[in-house]
Write an enzyme that holds these catalytic residues in place. Structure first.
Site, short mmCIF file in Angstrom:
data_model
loop_
_atom_site.label_atom_id
_atom_site.label_comp_id
_atom_site.label_asym_id
_atom_site.label_seq_id
_atom_site.Cartn_x
_atom_site.Cartn_y
_atom_site.Cartn_z
N SER A 223 0.56 -1.20 -0.55
CA SER A 223 -0.52 0.09 0.01
C SER A 223 0.84 1.49 -0.04
O SER A 223 1.87 2.09 -0.31
CB SER A 223 -0.86 0.15 1.22
OG SER A 223 -1.67 1.10 0.95
N ASP A 450 -9.09 -3.98 -6.27
CA ASP A 450 -8.51 -3.23 -5.77
C ASP A 450 -8.77 -1.80 -4.94
O ASP A 450 -8.69 -1.03 -5.03
CB ASP A 450 -6.75 -3.26 -5.19
CG ASP A 450 -6.23 -2.61 -3.98
OD1 ASP A 450 -6.92 -1.67 -3.25
OD2 ASP A 450 -4.64 -3.57 -3.50
N HIS A 478 -7.25 -6.18 -0.50
CA HIS A 478 -5.88 -4.27 -1.35
C HIS A 478 -5.08 -5.80 -0.25
O HIS A 478 -4.72 -6.32 0.47
CB HIS A 478 -6.67 -3.97 0.53
CG HIS A 478 -5.45 -2.75 0.01
ND1 HIS A 478 -5.03 -2.99 -1.06
CD2 HIS A 478 -4.83 -1.87 1.26
CE1 HIS A 478 -3.88 -1.06 -0.04
NE2 HIS A 478 -4.07 -1.42 0.89
#
Length: 509
Positions: A223, A450, A478
């Site tokens: 991320s 995502d 995610h």
């Protein structure tokens, strides 16, 4: 600590140690002046030359230490920041490759917490066998001089402010909440607040690389951790080892585009949830179509806006808390059954389920105290990029495009993106393409549905990086590594263990 943290667009306003001989630097030198901006290498030598003193962490199998870095890299003699690092040594068998630095994202996620709670015990055994798995809490985060902004009670009030204002009074209340949040950060953390940028944290990572004796940095970032990894590669391309950037961000985008793209990403994730929900006998949003499911959820939000429901404690479930609870469940499809139950509860007048999801997202403790995740998140985001919106008029103008991106979440996401407009520190970063020319092969991982880091960001970053290789997971949720795809895990493990990246464009389902 999980990996499901990125910009926290909605919630905030709304991504090391491993040396066998302790304290040795093994000949790795400080970077050149060109790699550190205007800072001469000799000015940083006290930091690159320090010795880490490892101690027991109180967590079996782990060691911890404290690393010093300049508070301000432009003035290395102007004071230090103390950064928490931790490691779990390679278990064997097989020859040790080096240290594998991990970061779960956020910004604001505790890398040390992620290391001790998951990475160093949950990463594939062959990887843990040959790497010391290491982590450093970024400056301003968790154990590393954390940014603080509001008390627990103040944060409770902040999270309940209406983020879909219906009139000027509610707009004023929302603006006031952002100003109070920013003012609290300045009052409680004014010294470190200007120095929590991603660039500064990437430079901290290079000091740590040297201190654990590695000539190259090996790294898995999820991320926001992908932005951190890409920034490191841009600053120190010759020092790039094996970098995995999972759930990639696009460093070329301004804040407004990031927010709008995430809005569309969460809409796509909700559509996936809704398509699954309407097939279930316990779906609280109907059993006919995703369009009807969206209408049912918006209806619930509207009812909560005018009449919050009890939760079993002093706080009631407001529209803003309910929306955060729904968003929290979008990060991982394994949370969908819990979300169905929580939504059904709210429809019956019991808001405890959605409140629990929201509290988990905000990292609120049962005591009413909050971890510093949301404070650090805002601090890093607001110093990294100019604000998406400078004032409420700009938000009003952008509402149609945000609502087009997400009929369910768009209005709230647009208003939430106003938070950096009140920030007391000027931004130091600018959107730009990141090429990292001269770096070794870098693996960029993207998941097609995502919600927090839209797939097109991974495509863009892999294209920007001169040595980028795109690995695609066709699925929900995610990030992709360690989430159940043997194809993804095998490709990444092979790269980490022998340095061979997957073929650019490889796809896994």
């Amino acid at each position: 600590m999980d990996t499901r943290r990125l910009l926290r667009t909605f919630a905030t306003a709304l991504g090391t140690a491993g040396l066998l001989v302790s304290g040795c630097s093994s000949g790795s030198s400080a970077p050149s002046a060109s790699a550190t901006g205007s800072v001469a290498a000799e000015e940083l030598e006290p930091y690159y030359g320090q010795k880490l003193r490892w101690r027991d962490c109180g967590v079996e199998g782990f060691q911890c230490a404290t690393m010093k870095a300049p508070l301000d890299y432009a003035k290395p003699d102007g004071g230090d920041v103390k950064l928490a690092v931790s490691r779990k040594k390679a278990t064997g068998p097989g020859k040790r490759i080096g240290s594998l630095l991990v970061n779960p994202g956020g910004p604001g996620g505790s890398a040390v917490g992620y290391l001790q709670g998951y990475a160093a015990i949950g990463y594939p055994a062959p990887v843990r066998a040959r790497y010391d798995v290491v982590a450093i809490d970024p400056r301003g985060v968790a154990r590393s001089e954390p940014v603080e902004c509001l008390t627990g009670k103040e944060m409770d009030a902040y999270t309940q402010v209406d983020q879909t204002p219906d009139d000027k009074g509610e707009v004023t209340e929302l603006n006031n909440s952002f100003e109070k949040f920013a003012g609290g950060c300045e009052k409680r953390s004014g010294k470190i607040l200007p120095h929590v940028s991603t660039v500064e944290t990437a430079r901290d990572m290079d000091i740590l690389r040297s201190l654990v004796g590695d000539e190259k940095l090996h790294y898995v970032g999820a991320s926001y951790g992908t932005f951190l990894g890409a920034t490191y590669a841009e600053l120190f391309p010759a020092r790039v080892g094996r970098l995995v950037l999972d759930g990639a961000m696009d460093p070329s985008l301004p804040a407004i585009d990031i927010n709008r793209d995430q809005t569309a990403g969460f809409e796509a994730a909700f559509q996936s949830f809704a398509a699954d929900c309407v097939k279930q006998t316990d779906c609280p949003l109907g059993t006919t179509s995703t369009a009807d499911a969206a209408k049912a959820l918006k209806k619930l939000f509207g009812e909560l806006d005018s009449d919050p429901v009890p939760t079993g404690e002093t706080r009631r479930l407001t529209e803003s808390l309910a929306t955060t609870g729904v968003i929290a469940a979008m990060y991982d499809e394994s949370a969908w059954p819990q979300l169905r139950e929580a939504v059904a509860g709210a429809q019956r007048g019991d808001g405890s389920g959605l409140l629990a999801l929201a509290d988990g997202y905000y990292e609120r403790e049962p005591s009413g105290e909050y971890a510093n995740l949301m404070f650090a998140n805002a601090a890093v985001n607001c110093v990294d990029l100019a604000p998406a919106f400078a004032g409420s008029e700009a938000v009003e103008k952008a509402l149609p495009e945000f609502q087009k991106a997400s009929p369910v979440f768009g209005r709230g996401f647009a208003w939430a993106a106003l938070n950096c407009g009140s920030w007391p520190v000027d931004p130091t970063g600018t959107p730009h393409r990141t090429e990292a020319k001269g770096a070794a092969p870098i693996v960029v991982v993207g998941t097609t549905r995502d919600p927090a880091t839209p797939y097109k960001w991974a495509e863009s970053l892999a294209d920007q990086l001169s040595s980028g290789s795109l690995l695609t997971y066709e699925g929900d949720g995610h990030t992709a590594y360690g989430r159940g795809s043997d194809c993804i895990d095998t490709a990444i493990n092979t790269y980490l263990l022998d340095g061979t990246p997957p073929k650019d464009g490889k796809k896994c389902t």
